[in-house]
Design a protein around this motif. Structure first.
Motif, PDB file in Angstrom:
ATOM      1  N   ASP A 109     -87.746  40.749 -12.093  1.00 32.30           N
ATOM      2  CA  ASP A 109     -87.340  39.809 -11.046  1.00 32.30           C
ATOM      3  C   ASP A 109     -87.581  40.311  -9.620  1.00 32.30           C
ATOM      4  O   ASP A 109     -87.524  41.518  -9.331  1.00 32.30           O
ATOM      5  N   TRP A 110     -87.779  39.313  -8.731  1.00 27.71           N
ATOM      6  CA  TRP A 110     -87.601  39.562  -7.300  1.00 27.71           C
ATOM      7  C   TRP A 110     -86.105  39.688  -7.027  1.00 27.71           C
ATOM      8  O   TRP A 110     -85.280  39.042  -7.677  1.00 27.71           O
ATOM      9  N   TYR A 111     -85.754  40.510  -6.059  1.00 28.53           N
ATOM     10  CA  TYR A 111     -84.341  40.724  -5.744  1.00 28.53           C
ATOM     11  C   TYR A 111     -83.840  39.617  -4.832  1.00 28.53           C
ATOM     12  O   TYR A 111     -84.472  39.273  -3.831  1.00 28.53           O
ATOM     13  N   ALA A 112     -82.654  39.067  -5.176  1.00 26.87           N
ATOM     14  CA  ALA A 112     -81.991  38.049  -4.354  1.00 26.87           C
ATOM     15  C   ALA A 112     -80.589  37.868  -4.906  1.00 26.87           C
ATOM     16  O   ALA A 112     -80.304  38.268  -6.051  1.00 26.87           O
TER      17      ALA A 112
ATOM     18  N   ALA B 208     -85.113  34.134 -14.801  1.00 26.62           N
ATOM     19  CA  ALA B 208     -85.651  35.233 -14.004  1.00 26.62           C
ATOM     20  C   ALA B 208     -86.166  34.654 -12.701  1.00 26.62           C
ATOM     21  O   ALA B 208     -86.667  33.535 -12.670  1.00 26.62           O
ATOM     22  N   ARG B 209     -86.028  35.423 -11.629  1.00 25.99           N
ATOM     23  CA  ARG B 209     -86.554  34.988 -10.340  1.00 25.99           C
ATOM     24  C   ARG B 209     -87.978  35.537 -10.233  1.00 25.99           C
ATOM     25  O   ARG B 209     -88.179  36.714  -9.958  1.00 25.99           O
TER      26      ARG B 209
ATOM     27  N   LEU C 284     -89.044  40.076  -1.177  1.00 29.64           N
ATOM     28  CA  LEU C 284     -89.730  41.249  -0.625  1.00 29.64           C
ATOM     29  C   LEU C 284     -89.639  42.435  -1.567  1.00 29.64           C
ATOM     30  O   LEU C 284     -90.548  43.253  -1.628  1.00 29.64           O
ATOM     31  N   ASP C 285     -88.514  42.525  -2.270  1.00 33.35           N
ATOM     32  CA  ASP C 285     -88.266  43.665  -3.153  1.00 33.35           C
ATOM     33  C   ASP C 285     -88.136  43.202  -4.591  1.00 33.35           C
ATOM     34  O   ASP C 285     -87.769  42.054  -4.867  1.00 33.35           O
TER      35      ASP C 285
ATOM     36  N   GLU D 178     -74.229  47.426 -11.543  1.00 30.44           N
ATOM     37  CA  GLU D 178     -74.867  47.877 -10.310  1.00 30.44           C
ATOM     38  C   GLU D 178     -76.296  47.346 -10.207  1.00 30.44           C
ATOM     39  O   GLU D 178     -77.090  47.441 -11.136  1.00 30.44           O
ATOM     40  N   ARG D 179     -76.639  46.804  -9.032  1.00 26.60           N
ATOM     41  CA  ARG D 179     -77.998  46.310  -8.758  1.00 26.60           C
ATOM     42  C   ARG D 179     -78.563  47.078  -7.574  1.00 26.60           C
ATOM     43  O   ARG D 179     -77.840  47.489  -6.675  1.00 26.60           O
ATOM     44  N   SER D 180     -79.903  47.225  -7.570  1.00 28.87           N
ATOM     45  CA  SER D 180     -80.561  47.796  -6.407  1.00 28.87           C
ATOM     46  C   SER D 180     -81.963  47.209  -6.317  1.00 28.87           C
ATOM     47  O   SER D 180     -82.382  46.450  -7.195  1.00 28.87           O
ATOM     48  N   ASN D 181     -82.671  47.578  -5.244  1.00 28.97           N
ATOM     49  CA  ASN D 181     -83.984  46.959  -5.037  1.00 28.97           C
ATOM     50  C   ASN D 181     -84.890  47.850  -4.199  1.00 28.97           C
ATOM     51  O   ASN D 181     -84.420  48.707  -3.435  1.00 28.97           O
ATOM     52  N   ASP D 182     -86.197  47.656  -4.368  1.00 30.09           N
ATOM     53  CA  ASP D 182     -87.208  48.386  -3.601  1.00 30.09           C
ATOM     54  C   ASP D 182     -88.478  47.560  -3.560  1.00 30.09           C
ATOM     55  O   ASP D 182     -88.700  46.690  -4.428  1.00 30.09           O
TER      56      ASP D 182
END
Length: 769
Positions: free
Chosen positions: A708-711, A722-723, A728-729, A748-752
């Motif tokens: 997924d894309w993060y949002a 799923a997105r 951007l991340d 826990e979620r994170s993004n890059d």
């Protein structure tokens, strides 16, 4: 002398008389012999006589007889010694049909004319049975009389389809042979003596027959068609005027129609009945279905007068809520029990595809740690946690449990109520599954095996379930991809497991990031037990760039346009050398070989320093795909158990240390002074740190890229979501070897950015179950 003898022999007494007469004239003795006659001299020069009837003689000057040319077709006159008359004696001829014979005087004498015979000039008589040149007809054959008075076939008129007529010029007349019969246009034609057809009236509803006296036989005319309505069969009239079966229209499911070209029309046979779309269809006389109104809450029945029977319609499903049982409508329109959903710990749903939905049965209760849960709509709904003097038992907050009687399951371990009213763990189930405090079934939840090339997994009811068959070999219940070809089984805590195990995650409904306002449902899927290892990724690099994905590869089967996009090719290194150079770039890259290390020293370490694009490409090449965030979170949370950590039993347990996960390598709660030597082989904290379905390192080790894309989560429930557009991340989940405990929660979620090549990020693949 010889000639005279011959003539004398032929002439007989008449010749002798002539000679005697000649002798008298000459003064010879009437009894003088021939020799004497010849010896006698002639009387005077110029005297004439006949030596025989054909040879005149003249007396010469020397007194001897001189022979003159023989008489031809005349007779020698003994008086004058000259050739006289019109024929030679006894010659024969025919004057038309009258025979004639030449007399001694050289004159023709006629006999009776030949009647129906032929005059023979040679015989001078009538011969044969007909007159030469006569014609007659014999059985339609023209005959001519030959010169011998015999009839000879001249012309077979039947061969010319004509009639013999001896009086005609050609002998054959007309257009047919006399007496011949034929049938044309179903009328008898008879050939008369004039060779012309005599035509009778055409047969009406009968068939012309040349052998029948009346010329018409049977009950039908040629070419007529008729329907035997009793048997729905087309009949044709045969050559004897009888009806013969030609085509059974019922065999073709059609209706007989003698006026149609093929004889069978429509799409059904008369009086046919059928049920379609729960409505009675009856076939009319034109072979077309006449459709009654569909049965409403009843079942169509062709044997019923009204066409509708029972209390339900085919395909209808119904829940007997009192018994949590799915019922299906049978062919008689009656409800029949199909599935007792409680036996598989689900809730009856007459709108669901399988009839039983969710992960629990309506009315069931349970405890998730100290939190009472009740089944609503097939999903566990949490209530307020028990506190104070109470604890959770059977889904309720109670002061105590019944010592020695109450039992319950935590994970795959039965618990029994001890004498103090507290839960005491029993012996974990082996090769069985804990169900309602008992070890039951034939396998333990999460177990996997192969049946030939078909993987099988143990479900929550302790039963083996077939999964999608492998294209190649099946290993330990999984279908290994090309990254595992030739690799040893040296992963896991004892270094004896295949690095490519991929246990099945049983789908269900849960709360994303443990938030009740964000429910989600996922289908069954298979997730790799271990993160991608260096050894497996090396196979991808060795095949590169041929290992780049094709358009659409790596897609989620239920999410359109979720596969590889051609524009992403520009985010991959151009060739193998460029890829290896990029992989060595991160500070703690497992691809970099430190001085003194063997080339493949890191094969069982998790592969880090890969971009989101490289992770996606690897999984697609290996026969899988990246997990959606919903799938990854579901596996880490233990599905509807909503575990705090992947290993939490009870789910609310927040127990964590380095025996569960590779994390907080500095031990200082900061985690940023760690080195590459702190990255351990995959699965070293198994089974203590495994998730519900046996997955290692879902927390700790490396962060893992998701599809997924993060949002922020969308509001409301979703299914297999799923997105895949916008952002951007990309999402990453799970924490890493240098993260503290708070970063390892299943929520826990994170993004890059997807181009990031971080030494703290890796990936694992999911696959078709």
């Amino acid at each position: 002398m010889d000639k005279r003898r011959a003539w004398y022999a032929r002439g007989g007494a008449a010749v002798a008389a002539v000679f005697c007469c000649s002798a008298a004239v000459l003064g010879c003795n009437s009894v003088l012999g021939i020799e004497d006659f010849d010896a006698a001299g002639c009387p005077s020069a110029g005297a004439r006589r006949c030596l025989d009837s054909n040879t005149p003689q003249v007396c010469g000057a020397d007194g001897s007889w001189e022979s003159q040319p023989d008489c031809v077709d005349q007779v020698c006159d003994g008086v004058t010694g000259a050739c006289v008359g019109e024929c030679a004696p006894r010659a024969t001829r025919c004057a038309g049909d009258v025979p004639q014979v030449c007399s001694d005087a050289g004159l023709w004498e006629g006999k009776a004319a030949c009647v129906d015979k032929t005059c023979s000039a040679e015989l001078g008589a009538c011969i044969g049975v007909c007159a030469a040149g006569q014609k007659k007809c014999d059985d339609n054959t023209l005959q001519l009389c030959d010169p011998n008075g015999q009839w000879q076939d001249e012309k077979p008129c039947s061969d010319l389809s004509m009639t013999c007529d001896a009086d005609s010029e050609d002998g054959c007349v007309g257009v047919c042979a006399a007496g011949k019969k034929s049938c044309e246009e179903n009328a008898l034609h008879t050939c008369g003596r004039d060779g012309q057809w005599q035509i009778q009236p055409a047969c009406v509803d009968q068939t012309c027959d040349v052998d029948d006296g009346d010329g018409c036989v049977g009950v039908c005319a040629p070419g007529q068609k008729h329907c035997d309505l009793d048997n729905n069969t087309l009949q044709l009239c045969d050559e004897r005027g009888q009806w013969q079966d030609e085509k059974p229209c019922s065999d073709l499911r059609m209706t007989c129609d003698a006026d149609s070209e093929d004889g069978c029309v429509g799409v059904c046979a008369p009086e046919d009945k059928r049920c379609e779309e729960n409505a009675l269809h009856t076939c009319d006389r034109y072979g077309q279905w006449q459709i009654q109104s569909p049965c409403v809450d009843q079942t169509c029945d062709v044997d019923d007068g009204d066409g509708c029977v029972g209390v339900c319609a085919p395909g209808q499903k119904h829940c007997d809520l009192d018994n949590n049982t799915l019922q299906l409508c049978d062919t008689q329109g009656q409800w029949q029990d199909e599935i007792w959903c409680s036996t598989i710990s689900q809730t009856c749903s007459d709108t669901g595809e399988d009839g039983c939905m969710g992960v629990c049965a309506a009315g069931q209760k349970r405890c998730a740690g100290g939190v009472p849960q009740e089944c609503e709509g097939g999903a566990w709904v949490s209530h307020a946690a028990c506190g104070g003097p109470t604890h959770c038992y059977g889904g309720d907050c109670v002061v105590s449990c019944a010592p020695g009687l109450d039992v319950w399951c935590f994970g795959n371990t039965p618990h029994v109520c001890d004498t103090t009213g507290d839960w005491s763990a029993g012996v974990a189930c082996e090769s069985q599954t804990c169900i309602n405090g008992l070890c039951e079934g034939e396998c333990a939840l999460g177990d996997a095996r192969c049946s030939d090339r078909t993987p099988q997994t143990c479900d929550e009811r302790g039963r083996w379930t077939d999964r999608t068959a492998c294209e190649g070999s099946c290993e330990v219940g999984s279908c290994p991809g090309p990254s595992c070809e030739g690799l040893p089984s040296n992963c896991g805590p004892a270094g004896n497991e295949s690095c490519c195990l991929s246990p099945v995650v049983l789908g269900g409904t849960y709360q994303r990031s443990n938030m009740v306002e964000h429910p989600a449902t996922v289908s069954d899927f298979r997730m790799d037990r271990f993160e991608i290892t260096v050894g497996r990724f090396r196979k991808f690099v060795e095949a590169y760039p041929a290992s780049k994905p094709a358009e659409g590869a790596g897609a989620h089967p239920g999410i359109p346009e979720s596969g590889w996009q051609p524009d992403w090719d520009r985010s991959l290194p151009a060739d193998r050398a460029a890829l290896e150079t990029a992989l060595r770039g991160s500070g703690n890259s497992m691809w970099r070989i430190a001085p003194g290390e063997e080339e493949h020293a890191n094969e069982n370490k998790p592969m880090n320093g890969i971009t989101w694009f490289e992770a996606f490409a690897f999984c697609a090449w290996d026969g899988g795909r990246l997990p959606t965030e919903a799938e990854w979170n579901y596996a880490a949370a233990g599905g509807s158990e909503q575990r705090e950590y992947p290993w939490s039993v009870p789910p609310s347990s927040i127990m964590i240390d380095t025996s569960y996960a590779v994390h907080d390598c500095s031990g200082q709660g900061v985690g940023w002074s760690c080195g590459r030597e702190d990255i351990l082989n995959v699965g070293v904290r198994s089974p203590r740190g495994d998730g519900k379905w046996g997955h290692a390192d879902l927390a700790g080790g490396l962060w893992e890229w998701n599809m997924d894309w993060y949002a922020p989560y969308d509001t409301g429930a979703c299914t297999d979501c799923a997105r895949i557009y916008g952002g951007l991340d990309r999402v990453r989940r799970g924490g890493s070897w240098r993260d503290i405990a708070s970063n390892l929660h299943s929520s826990e979620r994170s993004n890059d950015p997807p181009e990031l090549r971080g030494d703290h990020i890796g990936a694992r693949c999911v696959r078709t179950p």
